[in-house]
Motif scaffolding. Structure first.
Motif, mmCIF file in Angstrom:
data_model
loop_
_atom_site.group_PDB
_atom_site.id
_atom_site.type_symbol
_atom_site.label_atom_id
_atom_site.label_comp_id
_atom_site.label_asym_id
_atom_site.label_seq_id
_atom_site.Cartn_x
_atom_site.Cartn_y
_atom_site.Cartn_z
ATOM 1 N N THR A 118 0.852 -1.187 0.000
ATOM 2 C CA THR A 118 0.000 0.000 0.000
ATOM 3 C C THR A 118 0.893 1.244 0.000
ATOM 4 O OG1 THR A 118 -1.659 -1.200 1.267
ATOM 5 C CG2 THR A 118 -1.823 1.211 1.270
ATOM 6 N N ALA A 160 2.512 4.791 0.660
ATOM 7 C CA ALA A 160 2.465 5.659 1.837
ATOM 8 C C ALA A 160 3.167 7.002 1.581
ATOM 9 C CB ALA A 160 3.085 4.947 3.042
ATOM 10 N N TRP A 161 4.487 6.972 1.332
ATOM 11 C CA TRP A 161 5.246 8.219 1.246
ATOM 12 C C TRP A 161 6.141 8.264 0.025
ATOM 13 C CZ3 TRP A 161 5.637 5.288 5.921
ATOM 14 C CH2 TRP A 161 4.753 5.719 6.917
ATOM 15 N N GLY A 185 6.196 2.035 0.883
ATOM 16 C CA GLY A 185 4.876 1.437 1.003
ATOM 17 C C GLY A 185 4.784 0.594 2.265
ATOM 18 N N LYS A 186 3.575 0.214 2.588
ATOM 19 C CA LYS A 186 3.333 -0.579 3.795
ATOM 20 C C LYS A 186 2.865 -1.983 3.413
ATOM 21 C CE LYS A 186 1.925 3.408 6.555
ATOM 22 N NZ LYS A 186 0.826 4.040 7.290
#
Lengths: 282, 282
Positions: A40, A42-43, A94-95
């Motif tokens: 997912t 994220a930054w 990402g996660k």
């Protein structure tokens, strides 16, 4: 998980590339790597090197970058600006849940091989942008679509997330399907057989195939930013359900075999590939 | 926490830069950003663009990069290699405890301003490398030291970690002390007064000051990769204790004031600075 990608002027894009699309694409190519891991977004950090600080250019570039960030809920949290030849490096973090991610290394003998979307359209877009081939007048109406496939790749984040429980290996197609599948089978210690006849291609591919340098153009041109993944053969129903849920076409193109190397069938004959994809250093 | 930095050939380094040192420095400059946040180094990604894949060059570069990674317990976990003008982007990810990190934005009126190490030595190293000034023969023995200050910056990770409970703001000196202190006071909404007479400088600075373009060279030349930080005035004992524990010289050079802007005293007179540091785009 973290990934980094670089777009270099004169190598990955040129003056004909719309600047807002360049901003979009510089983020999308890194997101595509996250998609292949089932992560997912994220930054984002951005390291950009510019020959000059030109406001009109920066405004367009930022707008495109911002659009992609918003679309995938990605936050630009830092970066670096330097003077020099135009080079854009994006780093995306990402996660994933602990232990829940997809790598290139898990393909098993007997697995099916799939791709998302269509393969080779970005490569045709590049030929159109470079205007090096005489494009058939009858297909002129497809130009904007093929150029958009080059300029605005679609990171398959939702597919990657849905594949998490099912895929044994996954990679995003950046160098060329053949080259990226080679990365996967090498990392997995297996071989692969794919059928070019099954390949999801530009609808009028046969009409431009020879202009593009032969049948294998689609699987060696790269920049598709589609996913190529493997799944156990008893998971076909689940894969088709993922295609339905994400509204992304997924096509089975071959299977994993024990013998190392990549074999490609075309018109039901095993063909040899004279190259696999883009190489930065020949 | 995450940070990214780029070194561009012809801007940040040239053919005279030893290639192993370039590998070391490309990591060190990003670690220096982590130091300023009080973070512990964890992972590195490298995005490198190269005109050619030359084995001798890559071997030296890798050796230097590896040395810095080992020294700071940093793991290279990924990256990207492209063909193009020589550009090196490093992205470093560090760890902090929740809410325990230092930013540029916390400086308070009345705080002391400190720097680690010596300021301006890397700038003198650059003048030596460029051989643009007639270096005094009497100081020839200092050349290797000053060049090493340019080529092999020392990220002040241990100081950053020790400062966590004490520093109100911190930045690493890359553009020039004056420029980076300006970033800090702007982010903090305060002003600053520093004394050039207190500045920790190259021991023979007065002998090369005019050759280097005037007294302010040391605080505008940049690339020191020292820390500039602020602490409440009642913390002086603790700061000196940190200096002792980390074996890094720490010097108090001024204080934070309410009036915006940077004031610099030299020979007890307030001087105006005609520049603050390196600017990529004039």
């Amino acid at each position: 998980v973290v990934t980094t990608d670089t777009l270099v002027a004169g190598v990955h894009f040129d003056d004909k590339t719309p600047v807002d699309m360049l901003g979009y694409k510089s983020v999308a190519v890194s997101l595509s790597d996250l998609a292949a891991m089932g992560a997912t977004p994220a930054w984002l950090t951005l390291a950009i090197t510019l020959p000059e600080a030109e406001k009109a250019w920066l405004t367009l570039f930022s707008a495109g970058l911002d659009t992609c960030c918003k679309e995938f809920d990605l936050a630009l949290v830092g970066g670096n600006i330097s003077h020099g030849p135009l080079t854009i490096s994006t780093q995306v973090i990402g996660k994933v849940r602990e232990g829940q991610y997809i790598t290139r290394a898990g393909a098993q003998v007997g697995d099916d091989i799939y791709v998302t979307g269509k393969i080779g359209e970005a490569g045709l877009g590049l030929l159109l942008q470079q205007a090096t081939i005489p494009w058939p007048q009858a297909l002129a109406h497809d130009k904007p679509y093929l150029l958009s496939r080059l300029h605005k790749p679609t990171p398959r984040i939702s597919v990657g997330l849905a594949l998490l429980p099912f895929a044994t290996a996954c990679i995003d197609v950046s160098d060329g399907l053949a080259a990226d599948l080679m990365h996967t089978i090498t990392a997995s210690g297996v071989g692969a057989r794919i059928s070019f006849d099954r390949m999801p291609l530009y609808t009028s591919y046969t009409q431009v195939m020879e202009l593009a340098g032969g049948w294998q153009h689609a699987i060696t041109a790269g920049e598709d930013y589609e996913l190529c993944f493997t799944c156990a053969a008893d998971q076909r129903t689940q894969v088709m359900e993922i295609s339905r849920q994400t509204a992304v076409t997924i096509t089975r193109i071959g299977s994993i075999e024990a013998a190392p190397g990549l074999r490609c069938e075309f018109n039901d004959k095993e063909m040899s590939l004279d190259r696999y994809g883009y190489r930065h250093f020949e």
